[in-house]
Write an enzyme that holds these catalytic residues in place. Structure first.
Site, PDB file in Angstrom:
ATOM      1  N   GLU A 127      43.584   9.909  17.152  1.00  0.00           N
ATOM      2  CA  GLU A 127      44.066  11.192  16.563  1.00  0.00           C
ATOM      3  C   GLU A 127      43.105  11.605  15.645  1.00  0.00           C
ATOM      4  O   GLU A 127      43.072  11.131  14.343  1.00  0.00           O
ATOM      5  CB  GLU A 127      45.356  11.113  16.079  1.00  0.00           C
ATOM      6  CG  GLU A 127      46.014  12.444  15.604  1.00  0.00           C
ATOM      7  CD  GLU A 127      46.887  12.524  14.361  1.00  0.00           C
ATOM      8  OE1 GLU A 127      47.737  13.516  14.015  1.00  0.00           O
ATOM      9  OE2 GLU A 127      46.842  11.810  13.558  1.00  0.00           O
TER      10      GLU A 127
ATOM     11  N   ASP B  78      46.701   6.691  14.399  1.00  0.00           N
ATOM     12  CA  ASP B  78      47.183   8.014  13.426  1.00  0.00           C
ATOM     13  C   ASP B  78      46.055   8.136  12.462  1.00  0.00           C
ATOM     14  O   ASP B  78      45.416   7.379  11.738  1.00  0.00           O
ATOM     15  CB  ASP B  78      48.473   7.687  12.688  1.00  0.00           C
ATOM     16  CG  ASP B  78      48.776   8.805  11.991  1.00  0.00           C
ATOM     17  OD1 ASP B  78      49.257   9.914  12.694  1.00  0.00           O
ATOM     18  OD2 ASP B  78      49.234   8.851  10.669  1.00  0.00           O
TER      19      ASP B  78
END
Length: 599
Positions: A320, A240
């Site tokens: 990401e 993330d």
């Protein structure tokens, strides 16, 4: 099939096609090895745990619920699953605020449940990738609680980004950085005696303090977390905010504020100018000094070594990273760093043939420049589902959620285009990601009452940003059952719209032409035809509203996506393998993609 490097004029082919008018361009992307590593061609299915399947009736999905339905994914034909966070968390941001990286939140089950999920998935031939959230923790993490109790300048505070304020009495934030979720990126602490103290950085919600990745203890802690889950058998990590760990030295003021989807707002003047950053040529590392700093790559080189120490089969890292231009983005997937990075340029491309062709070509060339596979994705837990997004005409402003009072997408048009877009995507070489429920054709929930919204973006912008709840609604499994089969009770943590019963799994299994059966056919065909490791060349000669290409996998497959107003004809002798919508008088109609053998 005639091959030529020359590019001819492109007539609009709305009638019979003379095969001599079609030419295949130079190869844009060379074929991968047929026995390439699994991740170079895998289809990975994202499970949002709280919305997948509820085993105990509390209205929130859980790990036993996931385990109970893994055969569904085996039958769908995916290679791996990616689980959004299930760690111990106060759930201020749906689990992306982690309080303990080595345990399962009781909402979702136990570590034993996680082990059972891994064992069951592996027994079905499905790999498991878990989310890792390294940019920030929860403010309830033991480290942050200790930092709050410690003095300025202490070792405890150095694990996070604490700074003195500016202004005469430190009453102003250390700089002008703004949260991606809205509002300031700094919150001031209160000292034990009740007086105002230092400020701490949170690029997202105030309950998500950013780690200080210049501190060696932070780095060693996350290497330990990697090993904890690898030892339990996970097959990789989706990372993330992978571009956000390192901040520019000195924490200078930003010239832009980043919002959801990578859009920006100027921090100069009145700060109200929105901009889509994809093609503006601006170096956003300068304008936003907390994204894509070169130091992040040192972190991922070490992580790659940790994963490789586990031998084969490969364990993987997927970034990401909302990074541009593509040359910067592919730096994350150099041979000694991550294995994959999400292709957000493809996800955000408008439903315009020229734009799609351009992003396909540039994505493949950029990934090839570092020896990595490209990845393809159309939906995830942070964006409006593509069955709704494509229900607007090109040029409609991208939205962070759709509210009941907003212009509404055309549901039938959106689904037709979504099926065509997916059929195009799954014909492309490389890896692909599928978000839970898109195989059912699920639209966003666009009529959710505001009182049910839980995305911190909604609260931090006082409702100006609708937020991401609309794409996170629990799945419908059995039409008309309690919670449409999501769990044994009527409870769901977000309300399901009435239309969801029309999309339930049981209404689509075995039904010819259903979206679920289309996905099953596409995934089986992709595997059988080795499209994930195939070469790619574009077909010249169709009009400007058509994306036409050839994937040279196990055999030559012609792919024709018609985005124009007029139907187009396939070349003589083309044998249709799959079509996202029925042909009409042997013509490919508007908003339809076809795979065909073409010899």
């Amino acid at each position: 099939m005639t091959r030529s490097a020359s590019t001819l004029d492109r007539p609009t082919l709305d009638g019979p096609v003379d095969p001599d008018t079609l030419r295949v361009s130079d190869v844009v992307h060379a074929a991968d090895s047929p026995d390439a590593a699994w991740w170079r061609q895998a289809v990975i299915y994202q499970i949002y745990p709280r919305s997948w399947s509820d085993s105990d009736g509390d209205g929130i999905g859980d790990l036993p619920g996931i385990t109970s339905r893994l055969t569904y994914l085996r039958d769908l034909g995916v290679d791996a699953v990616w689980l959004s966070p299930f760690y111990t968390s106060p759930q201020a941001d749906a689990g992306y605020d982690v309080a303990d990286y080595r345990d399962v939140d009781p909402l979702f089950g136990t570590l034993a449940d996680a082990d059972a999920l891994l064992e069951t998935a592996h027994g079905l031939g499905i790999r498991v990738i878990v989310d890792l959230v390294p940019n920030h923790s929860s403010d309830e993490h033991v480290w942050f609680q200790a930092a709050l109790a410690a003095a300025p300048g202490s070792a405890e505070r150095d694990l996070y980004m604490f700074r003195d304020g500016t202004g005469e009495h430190g009453e102003l934030p250390p700089n002008n950085w703004q949260s991606v979720f809205g509002g300031p990126a700094w919150t001031r602490t209160t000292d034990a005696d009740g007086t105002p103290g230092q400020w701490y950085l949170h690029l997202f919600d105030r309950k998500q303090p950013d780690f200080n990745w210049e501190n060696p203890r932070v780095r060693s802690e996350f290497e330990s977390v990697l090993r904890f889950w690898l030892d339990r058998g996970v097959d990789g990590f989706r990372v993330d905010v992978a571009h956000g760990l390192i901040k520019e030295q000195g924490l200078p003021d930003a010239r832009e504020r980043t919002t959801m989807l990578g859009d920006t707002q100027s921090t100069e003047g009145d700060g109200t100018t929105d901009g889509d950053t994809a093609d503006d040529g601006v170096d956003h590392r300068v304008h936003t000094p907390y994204w894509d700093q070169d130091g992040v790559h040192e972190v991922y080189r070490v992580w790659r070594q940790v994963l490789e120490s586990y031998g084969t089969p490969d364990r993987i890292l997927c970034a990401e990273a909302w990074v541009e231009p593509q040359e910067r983005a592919v730096a994350y997937v150099r041979p000694d760093e991550m294995h994959q990075a999400f292709n957000f340029d493809f996800l955000t491309a408008p439903w315009i043939a020229h734009d799609l062709r351009s992003v396909i070509e540039s994505s493949l060339r950029a990934a090839d420049s570092v020896g990595a596979p490209s990845t393809w994705v159309l939906s995830n837990h942070d964006v409006v589902r593509h069955a709704s997004r494509l229900g607007f005409e090109p040029g409609h402003r991208r939205q962070n959620g759709i509210a009941a009072g907003d212009p509404q997408p055309d549901r039938a048009l959106g689904l037709r285009r979504a099926r065509a877009a997916t059929t195009l995507m799954l014909a492309l070489p490389g890896g692909a990601y599928v978000y839970q429920g898109e195989e059912l054709g699920l639209p966003d929930s666009t009529d959710m009452p505001d009182e049910f919204r839980q995305d911190p973006t909604f609260a931090r912008t006082a409702g100006a940003e609708t937020g991401r709840d609309g794409c996170r609604v629990p799945l419908p499994w059995v039409a008309g059952a309690p919670s449409n089969g999501f769990g044994p009770s009527d409870r769901t943590w977000l309300p399901q719209p009435d239309v969801y019963r029309e999309y339930a799994v049981d209404t689509q299994v075995g039904v010819e032409g259903s979206t679920l059966e289309l996905y099953r056919t596409l995934l089986a065909g992709r595997r059988d035809l080795a499209l994930g490791t195939g070469s790619l060349a574009f077909v010249e000669g169709y009009g400007s509203d058509v994306v036409a290409l050839v994937n040279g996998g196990r055999e030559q497959v012609l792919v024709v996506a018609n985005l124009g107003a007029e139907p187009v004809r396939l070349p003589e002798g083309a044998e249709v393998l799959v079509s996202s919508a029925p042909l009409v008088d042997d013509l490919v109609p508007t908003d339809t993609t076809v795979w065909a053998r073409w010899a």
